[in-house]
Enzyme design. Sequence first.
Site, PDB file in Angstrom:
ATOM      1  CG  HIS A  74      -0.380   0.242   2.519  1.00 32.36           C
ATOM      2  ND1 HIS A  74      -0.140  -0.769   3.425  1.00 32.36           N
ATOM      3  CD2 HIS A  74       0.024   1.375   3.130  1.00 32.36           C
ATOM      4  CE1 HIS A  74       0.373  -0.261   4.529  1.00 32.36           C
ATOM      5  NE2 HIS A  74       0.484   1.040   4.382  1.00 32.36           N
ATOM      6  CG  ASP A 111      -0.115  -4.109   2.706  1.00 35.04           C
ATOM      7  OD1 ASP A 111       0.022  -3.501   1.621  1.00 35.04           O
ATOM      8  OD2 ASP A 111      -0.129  -3.524   3.807  1.00 35.04           O
ATOM      9  CB  SER A 136       3.180   1.687   6.175  1.00 39.43           C
ATOM     10  OG  SER A 136       1.986   1.863   6.887  1.00 39.43           O
TER      11      SER A 136
END
Length: 508
Positions: free
Chosen positions: A144, A174, A251
């Site tokens: 992402h 992901d 992230s």
Amino acid sequence: MERKNKLRFGLILIGIGIIIGLIISAGFDFTKPSDANPSALPPASQSSVQDTAAQAGIQALDQLSNAFASIAEKVRPSVVTIFTETTIKSKGIQMQPFGDMFGDEFFRQFFGIPPGGQPREYKQHGLGSGVIVSPDGIIITNNHVVAKADDIKVRLIDGTEYKAKVKGKDKRTDLAILKIDAKNLPAIKIGDSDKLRVGAWVLAIGSPLSPELAHTVTSGIVSAKGRSGIGLGDVDEDYIQTDAAINPGNSGGALVNIHGELVGINAAIATRNGGFMGIGFAIPSNLAHKVMTDILEKGRVLRGWLGVYIQDINENIAKGLGLEKPQGVLISSVQEDSPAEKAGLKTEDVVLAIDGRKVRNSSELRARVAAAGPGKKVTLKILRDGKEKEIKVTLGEYPEEQATAAVESKAAEKIGIKVSNITPNLVQKFDLKVRKNGVVITNIKQGSVAVQSGLRPGDVILKINRKQVKNVSDYNKVLEKVKPGDTILFYIQRNEAKIFIAFTIPKE
């Protein structure tokens, strides 16, 4: 006589009381010193004991502090900051309400507005983190972070920047693998996330919120393992939960153990206010390593496939099946000619564990089967008719969804749809009645001729121009033979009905 005896006894008690009082008032001390009684030590000795205990505590804290500092010093250079740039297109302003009176051109010139309906472009910038896992520039991050990026830059801890290329992306885990053109980089050592224990200390390293906060280090413990069913989208959920602070921008960053080994890729947080609330999630390093290896060596991620439709068990289902309590995962149906069918699994079997590890929900079972990979022999502990038994299954290869985005046909672009082979996930998502031949429409571009003609996501295309379409490959072959301006005939199945839909492919 009895009265005299009582009087004599009372006088004796009074005398004893007076003697005890005199002893106490004289300050006599009959207490013997004891090692277990610090209060018996002289004041100087008591102070010495307290100082020694305090010093020991300080030394322990100092050792822990130095350990954290050493880990951070070792690992921070392996974590990078990722900058992305994405071009966003939006439609221009429409002047339709005034068109009949003055014409759109009048208002565009008067107000200096660009032509109505013309697409506008602007740049959207993103921030994330990544982890160097090889000296020659291989970096692991989240999908992402880079999914829609047109341009990706990576900044090292010394400020050096590189353009990054995407070697591969995997939406279901992901994860994404990047490559920069550099040598002798400080690669992190990948640890074994299966050995990670709940309660173990971990550090999270990344670039939260802004580039100025790059390489931020936070500490915490492993709060839980195997977290799933937490609603993070269409991904395989098997997360490490931690209370080490993770915020937007973290992230793709590193979660490391006290040995400085990578045990997770930070991915998400659970929050009610958009900020950190003590609940963060990381993708286990063992899964990240498998995805990276598959992408680099095979060009795609290979997943294990069992071939069953499964669901969670609630209290009502448990009662209906005669179970003592809700546990495991229920097999609602078994696909024909699948690994499950060949191994002897049946509808109504309850899967309790896979390779000795308990299974709590369907998301967890899917993730573990996928991570095992094709060709792997696994042992399933099941409950059938009230009796537990073990069944060995050799997993097949999961039939991945294949989008038609790579098709270069101009006709395909004009139609405005994306399709995939029929997979168990899509069968469940769209409640498909067709489970073998055909391709399912997964997305339709708004305003396209496909939308105008009545096609919808979830429609299964069986034929195009009277040619049978069994899979994405057949779909691509048919579209290669048509061109803008041609009329195209779709034969589709929608729920229980089969219908024809035809339209002319736009030239412009």
